[in-house]
Design a protein around this motif. Structure first.
Motif, PDB file in Angstrom:
ATOM      1  N   ARG A 373       0.876  -1.169   0.000  1.00 44.73           N
ATOM      2  CA  ARG A 373       0.000   0.000   0.000  1.00 44.73           C
ATOM      3  C   ARG A 373       0.913   1.217   0.000  1.00 44.73           C
ATOM      4  O   ARG A 373       1.453   1.584   1.043  1.00 44.73           O
ATOM      5  N   PRO A 374       1.113   1.823  -1.171  1.00 43.81           N
ATOM      6  CA  PRO A 374       2.126   2.872  -1.220  1.00 43.81           C
ATOM      7  C   PRO A 374       1.512   4.235  -0.914  1.00 43.81           C
ATOM      8  O   PRO A 374       0.505   4.600  -1.502  1.00 43.81           O
ATOM      9  N   PRO A 375       2.124   4.997  -0.048  1.00 48.30           N
ATOM     10  CA  PRO A 375       1.529   6.302   0.273  1.00 48.30           C
ATOM     11  C   PRO A 375       1.513   7.242  -0.931  1.00 48.30           C
ATOM     12  O   PRO A 375       0.555   7.981  -1.124  1.00 48.30           O
ATOM     13  N   SER A 376       2.549   7.191  -1.766  1.00 51.13           N
ATOM     14  CA  SER A 376       2.585   8.128  -2.890  1.00 51.13           C
ATOM     15  C   SER A 376       1.435   7.876  -3.847  1.00 51.13           C
ATOM     16  O   SER A 376       0.874   8.820  -4.402  1.00 51.13           O
ATOM     17  N   PHE A 377       1.082   6.619  -4.057  1.00 50.16           N
ATOM     18  CA  PHE A 377      -0.001   6.288  -4.982  1.00 50.16           C
ATOM     19  C   PHE A 377      -1.310   6.868  -4.488  1.00 50.16           C
ATOM     20  O   PHE A 377      -2.060   7.509  -5.235  1.00 50.16           O
ATOM     21  N   ILE A 378      -1.585   6.672  -3.204  1.00 53.30           N
ATOM     22  CA  ILE A 378      -2.844   7.168  -2.666  1.00 53.30           C
ATOM     23  C   ILE A 378      -2.814   8.696  -2.573  1.00 53.30           C
ATOM     24  O   ILE A 378      -3.797   9.366  -2.842  1.00 53.30           O
ATOM     25  N   ASN A 379      -1.668   9.260  -2.209  1.00 51.88           N
ATOM     26  CA  ASN A 379      -1.598  10.713  -2.102  1.00 51.88           C
ATOM     27  C   ASN A 379      -1.757  11.371  -3.452  1.00 51.88           C
ATOM     28  O   ASN A 379      -2.299  12.461  -3.558  1.00 51.88           O
ATOM     29  N   LEU A 380      -1.281  10.717  -4.498  1.00 46.84           N
ATOM     30  CA  LEU A 380      -1.338  11.341  -5.815  1.00 46.84           C
ATOM     31  C   LEU A 380      -2.765  11.457  -6.316  1.00 46.84           C
ATOM     32  O   LEU A 380      -3.068  12.291  -7.165  1.00 46.84           O
ATOM     33  N   GLN A 381      -3.651  10.640  -5.792  1.00 39.95           N
ATOM     34  CA  GLN A 381      -5.057  10.733  -6.199  1.00 39.95           C
ATOM     35  C   GLN A 381      -5.618  12.111  -5.962  1.00 39.95           C
ATOM     36  O   GLN A 381      -6.541  12.526  -6.655  1.00 39.95           O
ATOM     37  N   ALA A 382      -5.087  12.792  -4.952  1.00 39.17           N
ATOM     38  CA  ALA A 382      -5.664  14.087  -4.597  1.00 39.17           C
ATOM     39  C   ALA A 382      -5.166  15.193  -5.498  1.00 39.17           C
ATOM     40  O   ALA A 382      -5.645  16.316  -5.386  1.00 39.17           O
ATOM     41  N   LEU A 383      -4.234  14.906  -6.372  1.00 40.17           N
ATOM     42  CA  LEU A 383      -3.677  15.984  -7.200  1.00 40.17           C
ATOM     43  C   LEU A 383      -4.719  16.685  -8.060  1.00 40.17           C
ATOM     44  O   LEU A 383      -4.725  17.908  -8.127  1.00 40.17           O
ATOM     45  N   PRO A 384      -5.631  15.956  -8.734  1.00 38.68           N
ATOM     46  CA  PRO A 384      -6.629  16.684  -9.525  1.00 38.68           C
ATOM     47  C   PRO A 384      -7.447  17.658  -8.676  1.00 38.68           C
ATOM     48  O   PRO A 384      -7.727  18.771  -9.109  1.00 38.68           O
ATOM     49  N   LYS A 385      -7.749  17.231  -7.470  1.00 40.84           N
ATOM     50  CA  LYS A 385      -8.535  18.113  -6.628  1.00 40.84           C
ATOM     51  C   LYS A 385      -7.712  19.321  -6.188  1.00 40.84           C
ATOM     52  O   LYS A 385      -8.183  20.442  -6.119  1.00 40.84           O
ATOM     53  N   LEU A 386      -6.437  19.080  -5.888  1.00 36.45           N
ATOM     54  CA  LEU A 386      -5.580  20.163  -5.441  1.00 36.45           C
ATOM     55  C   LEU A 386      -5.318  21.170  -6.545  1.00 36.45           C
ATOM     56  O   LEU A 386      -5.261  22.368  -6.319  1.00 36.45           O
ATOM     57  N   ALA A 387      -5.116  20.654  -7.762  1.00 37.46           N
ATOM     58  CA  ALA A 387      -4.616  21.529  -8.810  1.00 37.46           C
ATOM     59  C   ALA A 387      -5.698  22.392  -9.425  1.00 37.46           C
ATOM     60  O   ALA A 387      -5.406  23.396 -10.048  1.00 37.46           O
ATOM     61  N   LYS A 388      -6.951  21.985  -9.239  1.00 42.46           N
ATOM     62  CA  LYS A 388      -8.005  22.698  -9.948  1.00 42.46           C
ATOM     63  C   LYS A 388      -8.068  24.137  -9.481  1.00 42.46           C
ATOM     64  O   LYS A 388      -8.134  24.427  -8.286  1.00 42.46           O
ATOM     65  N   GLY A 389      -8.063  25.040 -10.417  1.00 45.08           N
ATOM     66  CA  GLY A 389      -8.161  26.448 -10.068  1.00 45.08           C
ATOM     67  C   GLY A 389      -6.836  27.140  -9.858  1.00 45.08           C
ATOM     68  O   GLY A 389      -6.780  28.358  -9.827  1.00 45.08           O
ATOM     69  N   HIS A 390      -5.764  26.376  -9.738  1.00 45.10           N
ATOM     70  CA  HIS A 390      -4.469  27.022  -9.590  1.00 45.10           C
ATOM     71  C   HIS A 390      -3.849  27.253 -10.950  1.00 45.10           C
ATOM     72  O   HIS A 390      -4.334  26.785 -11.967  1.00 45.10           O
ATOM     73  N   LEU A 391      -2.714  27.954 -10.956  1.00 43.71           N
ATOM     74  CA  LEU A 391      -2.032  28.214 -12.217  1.00 43.71           C
ATOM     75  C   LEU A 391      -1.038  27.100 -12.512  1.00 43.71           C
ATOM     76  O   LEU A 391      -0.701  26.303 -11.652  1.00 43.71           O
ATOM     77  N   ILE A 392      -0.566  27.096 -13.755  1.00 39.32           N
ATOM     78  CA  ILE A 392       0.405  26.071 -14.121  1.00 39.32           C
ATOM     79  C   ILE A 392       1.654  26.198 -13.263  1.00 39.32           C
ATOM     80  O   ILE A 392       2.290  25.216 -12.890  1.00 39.32           O
ATOM     81  N   SER A 393       2.028  27.433 -12.927  1.00 37.63           N
ATOM     82  CA  SER A 393       3.210  27.615 -12.088  1.00 37.63           C
ATOM     83  C   SER A 393       3.036  26.956 -10.738  1.00 37.63           C
ATOM     84  O   SER A 393       4.013  26.565 -10.112  1.00 37.63           O
ATOM     85  N   ASP A 394       1.797  26.839 -10.278  1.00 39.26           N
ATOM     86  CA  ASP A 394       1.582  26.220  -8.978  1.00 39.26           C
ATOM     87  C   ASP A 394       1.627  24.713  -9.047  1.00 39.26           C
ATOM     88  O   ASP A 394       1.797  24.054  -8.033  1.00 39.26           O
ATOM     89  N   LEU A 395       1.423  24.179 -10.238  1.00 36.67           N
ATOM     90  CA  LEU A 395       1.365  22.720 -10.341  1.00 36.67           C
ATOM     91  C   LEU A 395       2.673  22.106  -9.902  1.00 36.67           C
ATOM     92  O   LEU A 395       2.712  21.073  -9.224  1.00 36.67           O
ATOM     93  N   VAL A 396       3.769  22.766 -10.234  1.00 33.68           N
ATOM     94  CA  VAL A 396       5.066  22.236  -9.843  1.00 33.68           C
ATOM     95  C   VAL A 396       5.183  22.230  -8.327  1.00 33.68           C
ATOM     96  O   VAL A 396       5.667  21.281  -7.724  1.00 33.68           O
ATOM     97  N   ALA A 397       4.725  23.310  -7.712  1.00 29.66           N
ATOM     98  CA  ALA A 397       4.771  23.356  -6.253  1.00 29.66           C
ATOM     99  C   ALA A 397       3.908  22.259  -5.649  1.00 29.66           C
ATOM    100  O   ALA A 397       4.276  21.657  -4.644  1.00 29.66           O
ATOM    101  N   LEU A 398       2.768  21.977  -6.276  1.00 26.84           N
ATOM    102  CA  LEU A 398       1.870  20.974  -5.706  1.00 26.84           C
ATOM    103  C   LEU A 398       2.457  19.581  -5.817  1.00 26.84           C
ATOM    104  O   LEU A 398       2.362  18.776  -4.897  1.00 26.84           O
ATOM    105  N   ILE A 399       3.052  19.269  -6.961  1.00 24.56           N
ATOM    106  CA  ILE A 399       3.658  17.952  -7.086  1.00 24.56           C
ATOM    107  C   ILE A 399       4.757  17.797  -6.053  1.00 24.56           C
ATOM    108  O   ILE A 399       4.935  16.748  -5.448  1.00 24.56           O
ATOM    109  N   GLY A 400       5.492  18.872  -5.832  1.00 25.07           N
ATOM    110  CA  GLY A 400       6.548  18.786  -4.830  1.00 25.07           C
ATOM    111  C   GLY A 400       6.005  18.628  -3.436  1.00 25.07           C
ATOM    112  O   GLY A 400       6.572  17.909  -2.629  1.00 25.07           O
ATOM    113  N   THR A 401       4.878  19.261  -3.172  1.00 23.76           N
ATOM    114  CA  THR A 401       4.414  19.211  -1.787  1.00 23.76           C
ATOM    115  C   THR A 401       3.792  17.872  -1.451  1.00 23.76           C
ATOM    116  O   THR A 401       3.791  17.461  -0.296  1.00 23.76           O
ATOM    117  N   ILE A 402       3.245  17.169  -2.447  1.00 22.84           N
ATOM    118  CA  ILE A 402       2.719  15.841  -2.156  1.00 22.84           C
ATOM    119  C   ILE A 402       3.876  14.862  -1.975  1.00 22.84           C
ATOM    120  O   ILE A 402       3.717  13.835  -1.341  1.00 22.84           O
TER     121      ILE A 402
END
Lengths: 411, 202, 394
Positions: A373-402
């Motif tokens: 049960r890998p934490p990164s796999f489950i955590n990555l599921q939330a990326l679509p929810k996190l990224a919605k509404g942010h800018l492309i510049s923020d996407l890099v920050a979000l991938i890093g923060t997960i």
């Protein structure tokens, strides 16, 4: 803008190139040659209409997170939808587990979360030890905790460096990797490998410590808080860093639980939950450390939580080094490991979250099913929810923060 | 100068002295009783081993059981969804769910059997965290989850044939029929670099 | 044939022009680029390039040879002429602007031959500089457009928007200095600082900060380098350029850095003047030639550019634009009003400026201390997440 005189050969060529372009990570335009536009009205879109463009944040990109592909639908700079596409690093680890004996599976776990290999080994060994009901001797427990916490430091240092570079701060990367080199030297001295450690065995450890390892580790952890202060000085109160991270990717506690996010993510959203505290394994129940918790759940809070975790790791290592005593390094384990035909789930707190192994044994010396049960796999599921509404510049920050590692996501 | 690492002590042939832990029936456990009270014919079996409860439920009721556990028993966190392929057993697959409760600080394992071709009700609407795990189970085992919002393959690619973690899928892999750029890399692999007749693709 | 007959003012001007066009790129390539890489390396606990030549001093030459001998790739469907012109348009304004920057007073080359260390003393020098550097924006826009690459175009447009936006606070901050100098000629400005015994940094502290930050944004340097850093997708307008054309863009960027530093030194820090020129005790400083003073001060600013690059993360594009339009322009306008009031409210112009200098200085110190206090408080709040017993890591 459809052209009726396109021949079939040209259509095929366009389709072929479009598929190759898509595979190579180049954007497909909204209405290409040969496509019929979605809306057949003759009015051109105005400035206020949403003009959706589909982009590939391709499998290769400068952020050092691995082969992750995100299909973005953007309107200008704003992300409308971000769909991760994983599986580029899928190596069939779980199938391999079934074909090999239990001890042979441990090196495979190294390759999953290759940045924090010791915790992977640890989770695997914990699962089998629970099945066998083997007791790990005290010295081995302490050394296991030291290795785990060193690995947590190493993983968080990588995260810190790469997060900084993604957002433009080039210097913390070098500082973090300087410390990480020293940690990797400790690992190399202990088990011979820097990255894919294979440093735990079922029932204990493979090797005993070499002379001077403990003293040198003491010196290292004495230096480390000052170094962490260095990183903090560059980033934590930096106005630009705060502008890039505060308020980005906010997750409430309820959302974290709903999405199954664990690790620093859930602790930054206000839930004080750490497997080392909630369900202690090895000797964590007698160690004095604090679980850092923040309330806002944005990228800045996750940054602060991880830096505080680094400081707490230093404390844990020091306490373990003080308590270390002579003894066995491996418990009484049968020569051929044949657990009873039962199933078990065991998990540890890896730097990325809850890392668990679900093991089904059929009484033979090979697991019948070993699932991670890998934490990164489950955590990555939330990326679509996190990224919605942010800018492309923020996407890099979000991938890093997960803080994902693709080896773990894909196994 | 480092001394030689001592050989692991007592890693020998001694069998463990105490008896191995055994599984016990857990039909009387409060959680099991609560499920049985809410959904009378859902629970098929219950077992306990090494402090972990495993409840086997009927396949059609799994979503209802999950909802009950989430809302009434405060198992708010879905840890994992996976499956096990029992090749010669009927039903063939066991779909295994793990849930964790913050208030109880404990986990429960729920299993349901699924035969080949049968669809299991999806719990992705109950627990958002189960979304990708169910996709992975579909990808690796071929178990359909009815009601899943987006059941696509996740770790393999579209066009992949077969389900890798089934026991009849060989370790070496099979020809999945999803050749990429067949004009350059024909089936069976490309030509050797030293083959003078190879077609050079620039 | 005496020296005076050969070295007429016209000939001297031509020599100076050739020196600028030949020497400055050489300095940029050999010194500035190497200094940046070495200094950034030291700040990042590593050595920079140290293999080529003693201590890496020939690294610039190696880079030059590499860039010149690289294949010149032009995208298939790019506009050939514009693709060729864009780097040229980026470099020429930067080199041209160096013509008006005074690097020293008159030096005596031979009997009856002396020449000032600038090519031309235009009486609208500052305006000329601002106008010429604005032309550099064309190079970037055309470079992005001519590449026939959607992402280059977007990167180029972003960069152009950034440059155009930050020209406004840059100009406005210099307007405040104009009020102090009453002349646009750069030589006049330095001479005025000499006459008044007052470097314009003192009353113009806010102007200087606005100018320098705008200058960093003008040259697309960290923390404002979003359009050209690897960004999220591609590296901006200079993606499709390789070889000599890329070298020109590179040179243009570094030459612009030098221009901004030179103007900052000239306008705010006294140009070629040694510090405290009229203090008797420090008259030994006059042994150092003015040209060396000028270069030293410019070097300090270039070092600050490199320092910024190592230290700061990058602004997001919308935050960058918000900073320019919503923060810096109002501050610049307010600054003009304050300086004007300071000049008009006192009978003696110089007294007003000195008083303004003290006020700004005190304000700066107070704000700095407040910021430090706030930092200490937030640090304490942050550690509240960890109970007191666990706050120390020992």
């Amino acid at each position: 803008m459809s052209d009726e005189k396109i021949s079939q050969a040209e259509r095929d060529e366009a389709a072929h190139f479009a598929s190759r372009a898509a595979a190579a990570g180049v954007a497909r335009p909204l209405a290409g040659k040969g496509d019929t536009p979605a809306s057949s009205s003759a009015e051109p879109p105005t400035l206020f209409d949403v003009q959706e463009m589909e982009l590939n944040f391709g499998p290769q990109h400068p952020s050092t997170h691995g082969v992750l592909r995100i299909v973005l639908k953007v309107d200008g700079e704003k992300i409308l939808q971000a769909i991760p596409d994983v599986g580029y690093l899928h190596r069939g680890t779980e199938k391999l587990f079934e074909t090999e004996t239990y001890p042979m599976g441990i090196p495979h776990t190294d390759r999953m979360d290759y940045v924090a290999a010791a915790t992977n080994n640890h989770a695997f060994c914990l699962a089998v030890e629970k099945l066998l009901d083997v007791e790990v001797p005290r010295r081995a427990q302490l050394i296991r905790v030291i290795l785990d916490e060193l690995q947590r430091l190493s993983s968080h240092l990588v995260w810190l460096g790469t997060s900084g570079i993604d957002l433009g701060a080039v210097t913390p990367f070098w500082y973090a990797f300087r410390e990480r080199e020293q940690i990797l030297d400790f690992f190399e001295e202990y088990c011979g490998a820097r990255l894919t450690l294979n440093c735990m065995r079922i029932g204990g450890l493979p090797f005993d410590l070499t002379t001077g390892w403990i003293e040198r580790l003491f010196e290292f952890v004495d230096d480390l808080p000052a170094r962490i202060d260095d990183y903090e000085q560059l980033l934590t109160d930096n106005r630009i860093w705060k502008k890039r991270t505060v308020g980005i990717g906010v997750l409430t506690a309820a959302e974290c639980i709903e999405w199954g996010l664990t690790g620093p993510i859930i602790r930054a959203s206000g839930v004080e939950w750490d497997l080392r505290r909630a369900q202690p394994y090895e000797c964590y129940d007698e160690l004095d450390f604090v679980v850092p918790v923040r309330q806002n759940g944005d990228t800045y809070d996750r940054y602060v939580v991880r830096v505080q975790e680094m400081r707490q790791s230093v404390r844990i290592i020091r306490q373990c080094l003080e308590r270390i005593e002579a003894g066995d390094i491996r418990g009484k384990v049968p020569r051929v490991i044949k657990p009873p035909a039962e199933e078990i789930y065991a998990s540890v707190e890896s730097p990325k979250g809850e890392l668990g192994f679900y093991c089904v044994s059929n009484g033979t010396n090979r697991p019948y099913r070993m699932h991670c049960r890998p934490p990164s796999f489950i955590n990555l599921q939330a990326l679509p929810k996190l990224a919605k509404g942010h800018l492309i510049s923020d996407l890099v920050a979000l991938i890093g923060t997960i803080d994902i590692v693709l080896g773990e996501v894909d196994r | 100068m480092a001394e030689e690492p001592k050989p692991p002590a007592a890693a020998g042939h001694a069998e463990p002295a105490k008896p191995k832990p055994a599984a016990a029936d857990a039909a009387g456990h409060p959680w099991v009783a609560s499920i049985r009270a809410a959904l009378p014919d859902a629970v098929v079996a219950a077992k306990e081993f090494a402090g972990q409860i495993t409840v086997t439920v009927a396949r059609e009721q799994i979503a209802a059981v999950a909802r009950h556990l989430k809302e009434k028993e405060d198992f708010g966190y879905c840890v994992d969804v996976t499956a096990v392929d029992w090749k010669k057993r009927e039903p063939r697959f066991d779909v295994v769910y793990h849930f964790y409760s913050f208030s109880k600080n404990d986990r429960i394992r729920v299993k349901c059997g699924a035969a080949e071709g049968e669809a299991v009700p999806s719990i992705a609407n109950v627990y958002l965290a189960a979304n990708w795990s169910e996709r992975e189970t579909w990808d690796m085992f071929g178990i359909r989850f009815s009601g899943h919002p987006d059941l696509r393959r996740i770790l393999t690619w579209e066009g992949f044939h077969g389900h890798p973690l089934r026991k009849d899928f060989p370790l070496e892999g099979i020809d999945t029929g999803a050749a990429i750029y067949p004009e350059e890399w024909p089936e069976g692999g490309g030509p050797s670099p030293t083959d003078p007749n190879r077609k050079v693709v620039s | 044939m005496t020296a005076a007959k050969v070295l007429t003012p016209t000939v001297l001007t031509y020599i100076k022009v050739v020196l600028i066009v030949a020497v400055v790129p050489a300095i940029v390539g050999f010194v500035v680029v190497l200094a940046e890489r070495r200094l950034m390396g030291f700040m990042q606990v590593r050595l920079g390039p140290n293999r080529v030549g003693p201590k890496g001093t020939l690294q610039g030459l190696a880079d030059l040879v590499k860039l010149v001998t690289k294949e010149d790739v032009t995208p298939a469907r790019a506009e050939k002429l514009v693709h060729f012109l864009a780097p040229v348009l980026a470099v020429i304004p930067a080199l041209t602007a160096l013509a008006v920057i005074p690097m020293g007073p008159s030096v005596r080359l031979a009997r009856h031959v002396s020449t000032p260390l600038y090519v031309a003393d235009i009486n609208i020098g500052l305006l000329f500089l601002l106008a010429i550097t604005s032309i550099g924006v064309y190079g970037i826009i055309l470079g992005g457009w001519a590449s026939n690459n959607k992402y280059s175009l977007l990167g180029g447009l972003r960069s152009a928007a950034q440059l155009v936006s930050y020209e406004v606070p840059m100009g406005l901050s210099l307007v405040a200095v104009l009020l102090m100098t009453r002349s646009l000629s750069l030589v006049e400005i330095v001479q005025r600082q000499d006459r008044l015994h007052l470097w314009f940094i003192f009353p113009g502290l806010l102007s200087f900060f606005l100018y320098f930050v705008s200058g960093v944004a003008e040259t697309n340097r960290n923390p404002f380098d979003l359009p050209e850093a690897e960004s999220e997708l591609v590296s901006g307008f200079n993606t499709e350029y390789s070889g000599v054309k890329f070298a020109f863009f590179f040179l243009g960027e570094y030459a612009a850095m030098i221009i901004i530093s030179c103007v900052a030194v000239t306008v705010f820090f006294g140009g070629w003047l040694p510090p405290f020129p009229h203090v008797r005790a420090l008259s030994f400083l006059h042994f150092i030639p003015p040209f060396v003073w000028f270069l030293g001060k410019v070097g300090v600013f270039l070092f600050t550019y490199i320092w910024f690059r190592s230290t700061f993360p990058r602004y997001r594009f919308d935050q960058l634009m918000a900073l320019g339009w919503k923060t810096m322009i109002p501050l610049a306008l307010g600054n003009i009003v304050v300086v004007a009031v300071a000049i008009l409210a006192t009978p003696n112009r110089t007294t007003g400026l000195v008083r303004l200098g003290w006020i700004y200085g005190a304000l700066f110190v107070v704000l700095f201390l407040l910021a430090k206090l706030r930092q200490a408080l937030t640090r304490r709040d942050r550690l509240e997440a960890v109970p007191a017993s666990a706050r120390r890591t020992a």
